[in-house]
Design an enzyme around this catalytic site. Structure first.
Site, PDB file in Angstrom:
ATOM      1  CB  CYS A 112      39.579  35.049  34.908  1.00 46.75           C
ATOM      2  SG  CYS A 112      40.998  35.751  34.033  1.00 46.75           S
ATOM      3  CB  CYS A 113      39.589  37.460  39.696  1.00 42.17           C
ATOM      4  SG  CYS A 113      39.107  38.911  38.746  1.00 42.17           S
ATOM      5  CB  CYS A 195      43.186  42.870  33.907  1.00 45.85           C
ATOM      6  SG  CYS A 195      43.984  41.854  35.156  1.00 45.85           S
ATOM      7  CB  CYS A 198      38.590  43.493  33.542  1.00 42.50           C
ATOM      8  SG  CYS A 198      38.521  41.769  33.020  1.00 42.50           S
ATOM      9  CB  CYS A 223      39.697  41.252  41.718  1.00 48.24           C
ATOM     10  SG  CYS A 223      40.640  41.991  43.024  1.00 48.24           S
TER      11      CYS A 223
END
Ligand code: SF4
Length: 242
Positions: A112-113, A195, A198, A223
């Site tokens: 995702c990062c 984010c 997170c 990240c």
């Protein structure tokens, strides 16, 4: 730190930024809009240094973080450039894994990062000679070896961390003394902000990065902006008097 030492620290940091502007153009500053980044934003914009500022708009930021962009516009009359993820990559990840699959494993989180941060970062850095970050050595175990000037082999350019030597107290002393705008989440227990899904507030006495990816071990908590393939980027410190 007394005022004379603090003034020397600020002067050294400004010298570093001036050197970046003079010797490494075109250079960019990757701002997360957190307190450290607002110190550097203030220095760059007040001194009108030719270092452009961008932020990675991941699509998962807090409203409070996004509102800092308006505060920067009001205070400095400057529009921070936004780099967003490729929509098709986000869509594929969400369709295959779900919107919040990053809670399931470190690999899912790093993917995702990678989509929301690393790929847009690579676009933002393309064609530049240097990039600047607001990282500090004291922020986490993954940043303990940070230097002010480093060779970033992954991006084939020089990387500057002008606040490497700064403490959290130094950051807030600068912000308060210079009336620098900052993210209101810092007043609600968020020393480190990423984010929304997170990041959480921390309790007094907890490590400043304890609210980031709190379900993971400290060693994995980056990240990917400063790591490659799950390992810290091999960074070569460069001699500097800053
Ligand atoms: S911090 Fe969380 S939401 Fe943001 S890109 Fe990384 S895993 Fe995705």
């Amino acid at each position: 730190m007394n005022e004379a030492d603090f003034a020397a620290l600020v002067a050294a940091t400004k010298e570093t930024l001036q050197r970046v502007a003079d010797q490494f153009a075109p250079a960019v500053f990757a701002s997360s809009l957190a307190a450290e980044d607002m110190v550097l934003t203030d220095m760059i914009l007040r001194d009108k240094l030719p270092i452009s500022i961008f932020t990675l708009e991941t699509g998962r930021l807090h409203a409070e973080t996004l509102s800092v962009l308006d505060r920067i516009k009001e205070t400095y009359d400057y529009e921070v450039e936004l780099y967003r993820p490729q929509p098709e990559a986000v869509e594929a990840y969400v369709q295959q894994n779900g919107l919040n699959a990053f809670y399931e494993s470190v690999d899912m989180r790093k993917e995702c990062c990678r989509i929301r941060k690393v790929e847009p970062l690579n676009r933002a850095l393309a064609g530049k000679h240097a990039w600047v970050t607001g990282q500090r050595r004291a922020q986490s175990t993954t940043r303990a070896a940070l230097d002010v000037q480093e060779q970033d082999d992954a991006h084939a350019m020089t990387k500057f961390n002008p606040l490497a030597d700064w403490s959290e107290e130094d950051v807030w002393h600068y912000i308060r003394s210079n009336h620098v705008p900052y993210n209101s989440l810092h007043d609600k227990g968020y020393p480190s902000i990423g984010c929304e899904p997170c990041t959480r507030a921390i309790q007094p006495g907890e490590d400043v990065r304890a609210g980031r990816w709190w379900w993971e071990n400290p060693e994995s908590k980056e990240c990917g902006l400063h790591v490659v393939d799950g390992k810290l980027i091999r960074i070569k410190p460069v001699a500097t008097n800053a």
